[in-house]
Scaffold this motif. Structure first.
Motif, PDB file in Angstrom:
ATOM      1  N   VAL A  72       0.826  -1.209   0.000  1.00  0.00           N
ATOM      2  CA  VAL A  72       0.000   0.000   0.000  1.00  0.00           C
ATOM      3  C   VAL A  72       0.862   1.261   0.000  1.00  0.00           C
ATOM      4  N   VAL A  73       2.034   1.188   0.612  1.00  0.00           N
ATOM      5  CA  VAL A  73       2.930   2.344   0.611  1.00  0.00           C
ATOM      6  C   VAL A  73       3.470   2.583  -0.796  1.00  0.00           C
ATOM      7  N   VAL A  74       3.856   1.513  -1.469  1.00  0.00           N
ATOM      8  CA  VAL A  74       4.299   1.637  -2.859  1.00  0.00           C
ATOM      9  C   VAL A  74       3.173   2.210  -3.716  1.00  0.00           C
ATOM     10  N   GLY A  75       1.970   1.711  -3.497  1.00  0.00           N
ATOM     11  CA  GLY A  75       0.825   2.230  -4.228  1.00  0.00           C
ATOM     12  C   GLY A  75       0.600   3.705  -3.978  1.00  0.00           C
ATOM     13  N   LEU A  76       0.762   4.134  -2.741  1.00  0.00           N
ATOM     14  CA  LEU A  76       0.589   5.545  -2.398  1.00  0.00           C
ATOM     15  C   LEU A  76       1.635   6.415  -3.077  1.00  0.00           C
ATOM     16  N   VAL A  77       2.896   5.955  -3.071  1.00  0.00           N
ATOM     17  CA  VAL A  77       3.976   6.717  -3.713  1.00  0.00           C
ATOM     18  C   VAL A  77       3.715   6.851  -5.207  1.00  0.00           C
ATOM     19  N   VAL A  78       3.342   5.746  -5.851  1.00  0.00           N
ATOM     20  CA  VAL A  78       3.061   5.784  -7.287  1.00  0.00           C
ATOM     21  C   VAL A  78       1.848   6.669  -7.563  1.00  0.00           C
ATOM     22  N   TYR A  79       0.855   6.596  -6.694  1.00  0.00           N
ATOM     23  CA  TYR A  79      -0.331   7.456  -6.842  1.00  0.00           C
ATOM     24  C   TYR A  79       0.056   8.928  -6.810  1.00  0.00           C
ATOM     25  N   LEU A  80       0.897   9.301  -5.843  1.00  0.00           N
ATOM     26  CA  LEU A  80       1.318  10.700  -5.728  1.00  0.00           C
ATOM     27  C   LEU A  80       2.116  11.138  -6.954  1.00  0.00           C
ATOM     28  N   LEU A  81       2.931  10.239  -7.498  1.00  0.00           N
ATOM     29  CA  LEU A  81       3.719  10.568  -8.688  1.00  0.00           C
ATOM     30  C   LEU A  81       2.846  10.753  -9.927  1.00  0.00           C
ATOM     31  N   LEU A  82       1.791   9.931 -10.028  1.00  0.00           N
ATOM     32  CA  LEU A  82       0.972   9.917 -11.236  1.00  0.00           C
ATOM     33  C   LEU A  82      -0.285  10.781 -11.139  1.00  0.00           C
ATOM     34  N   SER A  83      -0.593  11.291  -9.941  1.00  0.00           N
ATOM     35  CA  SER A  83      -1.785  12.119  -9.785  1.00  0.00           C
ATOM     36  C   SER A  83      -1.627  13.420 -10.556  1.00  0.00           C
ATOM     37  N   ARG A  84      -2.719  14.128 -10.764  1.00  0.00           N
ATOM     38  CA  ARG A  84      -2.686  15.352 -11.572  1.00  0.00           C
ATOM     39  C   ARG A  84      -1.704  16.381 -11.032  1.00  0.00           C
ATOM     40  N   SER A  85      -1.571  16.435  -9.721  1.00  0.00           N
ATOM     41  CA  SER A  85      -0.656  17.405  -9.113  1.00  0.00           C
ATOM     42  C   SER A  85       0.759  16.851  -8.973  1.00  0.00           C
ATOM     43  N   GLY A  86       0.970  15.591  -9.364  1.00  0.00           N
ATOM     44  CA  GLY A  86       2.282  14.967  -9.248  1.00  0.00           C
ATOM     45  C   GLY A  86       3.164  15.277 -10.431  1.00  0.00           C
ATOM     46  N   PRO A  87       4.445  14.948 -10.338  1.00  0.00           N
ATOM     47  CA  PRO A  87       5.403  15.259 -11.416  1.00  0.00           C
ATOM     48  C   PRO A  87       5.122  14.516 -12.719  1.00  0.00           C
ATOM     49  N   LEU A  88       4.436  13.380 -12.641  1.00  0.00           N
ATOM     50  CA  LEU A  88       4.137  12.598 -13.849  1.00  0.00           C
ATOM     51  C   LEU A  88       2.652  12.627 -14.196  1.00  0.00           C
ATOM     52  N   GLY A  89       1.944  13.550 -13.598  1.00  0.00           N
ATOM     53  CA  GLY A  89       0.501  13.611 -13.807  1.00  0.00           C
ATOM     54  C   GLY A  89       0.097  13.872 -15.246  1.00  0.00           C
ATOM     55  N   ALA A  90       0.931  14.593 -15.995  1.00  0.00           N
ATOM     56  CA  ALA A  90       0.606  14.936 -17.386  1.00  0.00           C
ATOM     57  C   ALA A  90       0.540  13.699 -18.278  1.00  0.00           C
ATOM     58  N   LEU A  91       1.126  12.591 -17.840  1.00  0.00           N
ATOM     59  CA  LEU A  91       1.124  11.375 -18.649  1.00  0.00           C
ATOM     60  C   LEU A  91      -0.240  10.679 -18.642  1.00  0.00           C
ATOM     61  N   GLY A  92      -1.065  11.001 -17.657  1.00  0.00           N
ATOM     62  CA  GLY A  92      -2.403  10.418 -17.588  1.00  0.00           C
ATOM     63  C   GLY A  92      -2.411   8.916 -17.345  1.00  0.00           C
ATOM     64  N   LEU A  93      -1.504   8.439 -16.533  1.00  0.00           N
ATOM     65  CA  LEU A  93      -1.384   6.999 -16.310  1.00  0.00           C
ATOM     66  C   LEU A  93      -2.188   6.491 -15.117  1.00  0.00           C
ATOM     67  N   LEU A  94      -2.609   7.373 -14.239  1.00  0.00           N
ATOM     68  CA  LEU A  94      -3.309   6.934 -13.033  1.00  0.00           C
ATOM     69  C   LEU A  94      -4.623   6.250 -13.394  1.00  0.00           C
ATOM     70  N   PHE A  95      -4.926   5.180 -12.664  1.00  0.00           N
ATOM     71  CA  PHE A  95      -6.125   4.373 -12.884  1.00  0.00           C
ATOM     72  C   PHE A  95      -6.130   3.717 -14.270  1.00  0.00           C
ATOM     73  N   THR A  96      -4.958   3.240 -14.663  1.00  0.00           N
ATOM     74  CA  THR A  96      -4.811   2.479 -15.901  1.00  0.00           C
ATOM     75  C   THR A  96      -3.976   1.235 -15.605  1.00  0.00           C
ATOM     76  N   PRO A  97      -4.026   0.229 -16.484  1.00  0.00           N
ATOM     77  CA  PRO A  97      -3.163  -0.939 -16.290  1.00  0.00           C
ATOM     78  C   PRO A  97      -1.687  -0.585 -16.222  1.00  0.00           C
ATOM     79  N   ARG A  98      -1.264   0.466 -16.934  1.00  0.00           N
ATOM     80  CA  ARG A  98       0.143   0.862 -16.901  1.00  0.00           C
ATOM     81  C   ARG A  98       0.560   1.292 -15.500  1.00  0.00           C
TER      82      ARG A  98
END
Length: 231
Positions: A72-98
């Motif tokens: 769950v901690v790994v999931g939280l870190v990845v969530y923060l990275l991929l969320s809209r306000s995160g550094p990778l949010g522009a990639l639109g990967l959150l809530f996808t198989p990727r």
């Protein structure tokens, strides 16, 4: 209980489309994550095993510690990275198989690296002197030892696959358990159990156990064939 078991078996016997699609997604995500983890973890483990550098023991200790990373901690870190306000949010990967593949790769890479380090370190005790006498570079020695221990390294791959395919916390956080898109066997089992759809949950459980058994049987057969061929 008997009726639930009967209904679960009927779902499997009818090749229920929902069960098959969930199982297929789980396999695709987990196998991709394990493949990526092997690309990183096997060379990393080999280089740590044969390398001589300051802080090697600390590195090994940290690597072993990372094997137990909370999902769950790994999931939280990845969530923060991929969320809209995160550094990778522009990639639109959150809530996808990727996103699920990324989370599972982070989870199982330390496991692959730690197992391969131990296996290759043992092999280096037997072959290291010979390889060094051939004036091979560290990377060349690492590749040689990886190839030489390839059948033993199946253990590392199996351990990684077992953790990836049975993981629920990280994929639930970054995948969102979306029907028909990011629902895996483990997240579906959790949700359907809570909803009271026990036949579907049990059917998925049977599939999950079956996949793990088949993979282990195939790996054991491969190792046995290799031992007979090279023995």
């Amino acid at each position: 209980m008997v009726q639930t078991l009967t209904d679960a078996i009927l779902l499997l016997g009818a090749l229920d489309r929902e069960v098959l699609s969930i199982a297929a997604l789980s396999l695709r995500v987990s196998l991709t994550a394990v493949g990526l983890a092997c690309l990183v973890g096997l060379p990393l483990g080999a280089l740590i095993a044969i390398g001589r550098f300051p802080g090697k023991q600390i590195t090994i200790t940290l690597l072993n510690a990372f094997m137990g990373l909370p999902a769950v901690v790994v999931g939280l870190v990845v969530y923060l990275l991929l969320s809209r306000s995160g550094p990778l949010g522009a990639l639109g990967l959150l809530f996808t198989p990727r996103a699920m593949i990324i989370a599972q790769t982070i989870l199982v890479t330390p496991l692959v690296a730690a197992f391969s380090r131990q296996i290759i370190e043992d092999a280096d005790r037997e072959l290291g002197e010979q390889l060094r006498s051939m004036r091979l570079s560290t990377w060349q020695r690492a590749k040689t030892l990886i190839f030489d221990t390839r059948f033993s390294l199946i253990v590392a791959v199996l351990a990684a696959f077992g953790r990836a395919v049975s993981e629920v916390g990280a994929v639930l956080v970054v995948g969102g358990n979306i029907v028909g898109f990011t629902r895996t066997m483990t997240t579906a089992i959790s949700l359907e159990t809570q909803k009271g759809d026990l036949p579907l949950a049990l059917a998925l459980g049977f599939v999950l156990i079956g996949i793990v058994i088949v993979v282990n049987v195939m790996a054991s057969a491969l190792r046995g064939h290799a031992m007979r061929a090279y023995g």
